[in-house]
Design an enzyme around this catalytic site. Sequence first.
Site, short mmCIF file in Angstrom:
data_model
loop_
_atom_site.label_atom_id
_atom_site.label_comp_id
_atom_site.label_asym_id
_atom_site.label_seq_id
_atom_site.Cartn_x
_atom_site.Cartn_y
_atom_site.Cartn_z
CG ASN A 263 4.11 0.03 1.26
OD1 ASN A 263 4.91 -0.19 1.95
ND2 ASN A 263 4.11 -1.07 0.26
CG ASP B 126 7.31 -2.75 0.20
OD1 ASP B 126 7.25 -1.70 1.35
OD2 ASP B 126 6.85 -3.79 0.31
#
Length: 296
Positions: free
Chosen positions: A170, A217
């Site tokens: 990610n 993230d």
Amino acid sequence: MKSSHRPVLIISLILSFWNPLHAFQSEDLTPEFSFTEGIEGPAVDKSGALYAVNYGEQGTIGRVSETGMAELYLTLPEGSIGNGIRFDREGTMYIADYAGHKVYRVKRDSKQPEVYVEGPEMNQPNDLALSDTGVIYLSDPNWGEGTGNLWMVPGAGELVLLESGMGTTNGIEVSPDGKYLYVNESEQRKVWKYDILPDGTLSGKKLLISFEDYGLDGMRCDVKGNLLITRYGKGTVVLVSPKGKVLKEIRLKGKNPSNLAFGGRDGRTVYVTLADRGCVEKIRLPHKGSYYSKIH
């Protein structure tokens, strides 16, 4: 003006940009739900304007002023939905299109997306990072299987697989000195550090830090080499040293921060996209952003 007044003026100017009393406190930049829950990919151009994907509806890119006024900047071709955004030193915008398995290029002073690279073999290009030599690195997760790949784009139309069979790749970032690449795995909650070789390929993979709970993230480095990581589900941004030590954890208003970018007049404002709130929050940090400093 008398010279004796100059130090006072200089101090006042410094404090107008950086005030420790407001450090690490989150506040809203844009209204809730002005973006969709797919808000992602914040990036700041040379003028200081902020861009993020999915303004109002999926497949768009919004432009936000420093005061929080947002507007539609461009719409991607049908079937494409943006995720990560980065600008290079020339002001060219690169957009990871996770739905269309592409990276788009939008040249400075243009709103026309051009396909920079396309790869149907990719799962879904998620986030991207730019090296000092212009090489693009792409995270490529497969959320359904909990796996992911890591790609390199040395130039237009060139796609090189660097590593497959990772976790859900990610967030991705290049260190300020250009020597290291950081890649995180959201579901496995690990951050990996690689040496960047002269040809852009990687070696020396090692674990920088791992977490026991919540997802990871987007990531960005400050000029000191510290890594800011969004903690999806926890509602925080964590500041990690180059040695992998947690230095600070900053509480946000929302729970699902998807990505972040440095900006503001002095490069010390961090814009955080919140999926659960469909908006951008901002926080102040003591150091400028690494990538921001390179393009300004």
